[in-house]
Enzyme design. Structure first.
Site, PDB file in Angstrom:
ATOM      1  N   GLY A   1      22.342  -2.581 -15.303  1.00 55.09           N
ATOM      2  CA  GLY A   1      22.322  -2.520 -13.834  1.00 55.09           C
ATOM      3  C   GLY A   1      23.277  -1.454 -13.339  1.00 55.09           C
ATOM      4  O   GLY A   1      23.824  -1.556 -12.242  1.00 55.09           O
TER       5      GLY A   1
ATOM      6  N   LEU B   1      26.660  -3.356  -7.312  1.00 52.89           N
ATOM      7  CA  LEU B   1      27.856  -3.949  -7.913  1.00 52.89           C
ATOM      8  C   LEU B   1      28.506  -2.970  -8.885  1.00 52.89           C
ATOM      9  O   LEU B   1      29.733  -2.847  -8.944  1.00 52.89           O
ATOM     10  CB  LEU B   1      27.493  -5.245  -8.644  1.00 52.89           C
ATOM     11  CG  LEU B   1      28.697  -6.035  -9.123  1.00 52.89           C
ATOM     12  CD1 LEU B   1      29.387  -6.727  -7.954  1.00 52.89           C
ATOM     13  CD2 LEU B   1      28.325  -7.062 -10.176  1.00 52.89           C
TER      14      LEU B   1
ATOM     15  N   LYS C   1      28.487   0.329  -8.868  1.00 54.75           N
ATOM     16  CA  LYS C   1      29.249   1.425  -8.250  1.00 54.75           C
ATOM     17  C   LYS C   1      30.450   0.920  -7.452  1.00 54.75           C
ATOM     18  O   LYS C   1      31.499   1.546  -7.441  1.00 54.75           O
ATOM     19  CB  LYS C   1      28.339   2.307  -7.394  1.00 54.75           C
ATOM     20  CG  LYS C   1      27.932   1.732  -6.073  1.00 54.75           C
ATOM     21  CD  LYS C   1      27.182   2.754  -5.218  1.00 54.75           C
ATOM     22  CE  LYS C   1      26.773   2.058  -3.940  1.00 54.75           C
ATOM     23  NZ  LYS C   1      25.643   2.656  -3.273  1.00 54.75           N
TER      24      LYS C   1
ATOM     25  N   TYR D   1      36.600 -15.255  -7.599  1.00 53.85           N
ATOM     26  CA  TYR D   1      37.716 -15.912  -6.942  1.00 53.85           C
ATOM     27  C   TYR D   1      38.740 -16.426  -7.957  1.00 53.85           C
ATOM     28  O   TYR D   1      39.920 -16.546  -7.653  1.00 53.85           O
ATOM     29  CB  TYR D   1      37.226 -17.007  -5.981  1.00 53.85           C
ATOM     30  CG  TYR D   1      37.061 -16.399  -4.605  1.00 53.85           C
ATOM     31  CD1 TYR D   1      36.170 -15.352  -4.418  1.00 53.85           C
ATOM     32  CD2 TYR D   1      37.853 -16.803  -3.535  1.00 53.85           C
ATOM     33  CE1 TYR D   1      36.066 -14.723  -3.185  1.00 53.85           C
ATOM     34  CE2 TYR D   1      37.748 -16.183  -2.303  1.00 53.85           C
ATOM     35  CZ  TYR D   1      36.859 -15.146  -2.141  1.00 53.85           C
ATOM     36  OH  TYR D   1      36.780 -14.513  -0.926  1.00 53.85           O
ATOM     37  N   LEU D   2      38.281 -16.701  -9.164  1.00 51.13           N
ATOM     38  CA  LEU D   2      39.210 -17.170 -10.198  1.00 51.13           C
ATOM     39  C   LEU D   2      40.121 -16.041 -10.694  1.00 51.13           C
ATOM     40  O   LEU D   2      41.050 -16.282 -11.453  1.00 51.13           O
ATOM     41  CB  LEU D   2      38.434 -17.771 -11.374  1.00 51.13           C
ATOM     42  CG  LEU D   2      37.699 -19.070 -11.050  1.00 51.13           C
ATOM     43  CD1 LEU D   2      36.901 -19.555 -12.254  1.00 51.13           C
ATOM     44  CD2 LEU D   2      38.690 -20.155 -10.613  1.00 51.13           C
TER      45      LEU D   2
ATOM     46  N   HIS E   1      32.734 -20.128  -5.294  1.00 50.91           N
ATOM     47  CA  HIS E   1      34.133 -19.777  -5.019  1.00 50.91           C
ATOM     48  C   HIS E   1      34.949 -20.958  -4.480  1.00 50.91           C
ATOM     49  O   HIS E   1      36.030 -21.273  -4.979  1.00 50.91           O
ATOM     50  CB  HIS E   1      34.216 -18.625  -4.013  1.00 50.91           C
ATOM     51  CG  HIS E   1      33.421 -17.407  -4.410  1.00 50.91           C
ATOM     52  ND1 HIS E   1      33.241 -17.039  -5.717  1.00 50.91           N
ATOM     53  CD2 HIS E   1      32.779 -16.469  -3.668  1.00 50.91           C
ATOM     54  CE1 HIS E   1      32.514 -15.921  -5.763  1.00 50.91           C
ATOM     55  NE2 HIS E   1      32.219 -15.557  -4.535  1.00 50.91           N
TER      56      HIS E   1
ATOM     57  N   LYS F   1      30.109 -16.237   7.728  1.00 52.22           N
ATOM     58  CA  LYS F   1      30.029 -14.789   7.957  1.00 52.22           C
ATOM     59  C   LYS F   1      30.100 -14.570   9.465  1.00 52.22           C
ATOM     60  O   LYS F   1      29.829 -15.482  10.257  1.00 52.22           O
ATOM     61  CB  LYS F   1      28.691 -14.263   7.448  1.00 52.22           C
ATOM     62  CG  LYS F   1      28.474 -14.498   5.952  1.00 52.22           C
ATOM     63  CD  LYS F   1      28.411 -13.203   5.193  1.00 52.22           C
ATOM     64  CE  LYS F   1      28.483 -13.435   3.701  1.00 52.22           C
ATOM     65  NZ  LYS F   1      28.983 -12.295   2.963  1.00 52.22           N
TER      66      LYS F   1
ATOM     67  N   LYS G   1      39.395 -13.984   5.982  1.00 55.75           N
ATOM     68  CA  LYS G   1      40.503 -14.822   5.522  1.00 55.75           C
ATOM     69  C   LYS G   1      40.007 -15.870   4.543  1.00 55.75           C
ATOM     70  O   LYS G   1      38.900 -16.368   4.658  1.00 55.75           O
ATOM     71  CB  LYS G   1      41.132 -15.525   6.736  1.00 55.75           C
ATOM     72  CG  LYS G   1      42.325 -16.381   6.416  1.00 55.75           C
ATOM     73  CD  LYS G   1      43.120 -16.677   7.650  1.00 55.75           C
ATOM     74  CE  LYS G   1      42.810 -18.064   8.179  1.00 55.75           C
ATOM     75  NZ  LYS G   1      43.673 -18.397   9.326  1.00 55.75           N
TER      76      LYS G   1
ATOM     77  N   ARG H   1      44.278 -25.394   2.860  1.00 53.75           N
ATOM     78  CA  ARG H   1      45.229 -26.082   3.748  1.00 53.75           C
ATOM     79  C   ARG H   1      45.257 -27.551   3.367  1.00 53.75           C
ATOM     80  O   ARG H   1      44.246 -28.246   3.458  1.00 53.75           O
ATOM     81  CB  ARG H   1      44.757 -25.895   5.192  1.00 53.75           C
ATOM     82  CG  ARG H   1      45.642 -26.484   6.273  1.00 53.75           C
ATOM     83  CD  ARG H   1      45.135 -26.042   7.643  1.00 53.75           C
ATOM     84  NE  ARG H   1      45.213 -24.585   7.750  1.00 53.75           N
ATOM     85  CZ  ARG H   1      46.234 -23.925   8.314  1.00 53.75           C
ATOM     86  NH1 ARG H   1      47.223 -24.587   8.867  1.00 53.75           N
ATOM     87  NH2 ARG H   1      46.236 -22.611   8.345  1.00 53.75           N
TER      88      ARG H   1
END
Ligand code: BG6
Length: 487
Positions: free
Chosen positions: A12, A17, A19, A177-178, A238, A332, A338, A342
């Site tokens: 791919g 992704l 580039k 996210y990990l 995520h 979105k 952010k 919390r």
């Protein structure tokens, strides 16, 4: 014998992704001399391309300084490109010959699958049949990018197929996210601080909110997005991963499988999400700021009911968490970009201060932007008098650590793969459990054609029903506190 070289093959290579993320990451790792010395890169896709094309496509994302031009040339000298199909065995045989002829048969092979899901099975099959390094002591590893299916059944088909070809320790499912600093920090914060452990349970914690917000819409990516929606795009992966790290028991060790065992246990304690426990929204144009609505995106099908915002309450039915809502929300086209966790503590017992003066403690882990850990707490308003004031114990990373330069998530994760660490990758059983939790609600939303609540582009928290939903779950929001080092 021991391996003499490493070859990273990007399937791919012509895609978005590649580039925007993969080539820049490879370049940064190369530039910072973090890769094994004898590492080569091969791009592979169906398009007729050259290394120069790859270079110019990726150029805007490489952040290369003028002073790095020699090194950049070096990097691209280690790159090659092979054009081929995703399904013809002869193309994979040719790719294998290319590797053997140019970099010897004795190289470890890392296959990065950044390809559409429809090509996935044929690529994996051909790789296994024709492109894996066979000698003892050499490894073959596979990096897989989402989407890992669309629901439990489709994901199981892919997973079963993959497991029939490669073993679990060869499969690296990316959840980027990990790879983020603050997500990796959860284990240390939780298990290296005595002050948190006694409080980390249903006796003290009222709710946990995991938030993901973006201040842009689909903008041209609507084709992909519309088929998946925000729950599959961000929440099922995520946010759920973050939740697991927050909720899990202390792992036996920091070994990948010990940590992943604990995450799976959290998921197994979760009841499937029900439609009563979710609110969905879709952004509409805001005439005031001139921003378009989701349905105005030409890549989005007319009349789509795909959610661009969702808030859901998940429950971990075990001794530690029974009854505590884990509120995950993602949207979105909101007011800011952010991500944070919390943890809202319960009210203090007998409030000796005037009613309404005392707000709940909160521990906030700000994942991005501007990484921080802060604890909201009540103190006496300084000076004469005895009023109470809400303030914070604040660890803002860029103030506390000078010359802070945090690596990109993809950099960490790619390096993890090279050293064979699976801590930050999603195991097959984890993925299955994640889909088990979300599939019933996803199917119900689709089969009942649940209309998302509209919200104007740029609002703080999706549709008004979302705030109402969170209030019902016991989340209290005074709206008065302002974190001074936000950003
Ligand atoms: C991706 C989603 O996984 O994560 C995107 O597909 C989203 O829709 C992105 O924008 C967010 O990643 P980050 O690292 O920019 O927060």
């Amino acid at each position: 014998h021991s391996a003499s070289s490493h070859v990273i093959i990007v399937f791919g290579a012509s895609g978005d992704l590649a580039k925007k993320k993969i080539y820049p990451t490879l370049w940064w790792l190369f530039r910072d001399k973090l890769l094994p010395s004898n590492t080569h890169f091969i791009g592979y896709s169906r398009s007729n391309l050259t290394v120069d094309n790859l270079r110019s496509n990726a150029m805007p994302y490489l952040n290369a300084k003028d002073s790095e031009s020699t090194q950049l040339d070096e990097f691209f000298k280690r790159n090659s490109y092979v054009q081929g199909s995703y399904d013809k065995p002869e193309d994979f045989i040719r790719l294998n010959k290319f590797i053997v002829d140019n970099f010897s048969a004795c190289s470890n092979r890392l296959f990065y699958l950044a390809i559409p899901p429809s090509q996935f099975i044929s690529v994996a099959t051909n790789l296994k049949a024709h492109c894996t390094a066979e000698s003892d002591g050499l490894w073959n590893r596979l990096i897989v990018e989402k989407p890992f299916g669309k629901d439990l059944d489709s994901s199981e088909v892919l997973a079963k197929h993959l497991s029939s070809l490669f073993s679990e320790d060869q499969i690296y499912r990316i959840d980027h996210y990990l790879g983020k600093e603050m997500v990796q920090n959860v284990v240390v914060l939780r298990f290296a601080n005595r002050v948190f452990s006694p409080l980390w349970n249903r006796d003290n914690i009222a709710n946990v909110v995991v938030t993901f917000k973006e201040n842009f819409g689909t903008e041209g990516r609507g084709g992909y997005f519309d088929e998946f929606g925000i729950i599959r795009d961000v929440m099922q992966n995520h946010l759920l991963q973050i939740l697991c790290l927050i909720a899990m028991e202390r792992p036996i060790s920091m070994e990948a499988n010990d940590i992943r065992d604990e995450k799976v246990k959290v998921l197994r304690c979760m009841r499937p999400l029900s439609l009563d426990d979710v609110v969905v929204g879709q952004y509409v144009a805001d005439p005031e700021n001139g921003k378009p609505g989701y349905l105005d995106d030409p890549t989005v099908p007319a009349g789509s009911i795909t959610p661009t915002y969702a808030v859901a309450a998940l429950y971990v039915d075990n001794e530690r968490w029974q009854g505590v809502p884990f509120i995950v929300r993602a949207g979105k086209a909101l007011n800011e970009k952010k991500c944070e966790v919390r943890i809202q503590f319960k009210d203090v017992i007998a409030d000796i201060l005037p009613s309404g003066a005392v707000h709940r403690n909160e521990l906030v882990l700000r994942v991005q932007p501007n990484e921080a850990v802060y604890m909201k707490l009540m103190t006496k308003r300084p000076g004469m008098g005895f009023g109470a004031e809400e303030t914070e114990l604040d660890l803002t990373y860029n103030r506390r650590f000078t010359d802070l330069k945090l690596p990109d998530a993809y950099e960490r994760l790619l390096l993890d793969v090279l050293v064979g660490s699976q801590i930050n990758f999603v195991r097959t059983d984890e993925l299955r459990e994640a889909w088990r939790v979300f599939t019933p609600a996803l199917h119900a939303l689709e089969s009942q054609r649940v209309a998302p609540h509209p919200y104007p582009y740029g609002v703080r928290n999706g549709p008004p029903q979302a705030d109402e939903f969170m209030r019902r779950l016991g989340f209290t929001f005074s709206g008065q506190y302002f974190y001074p080092h936000g950003g």
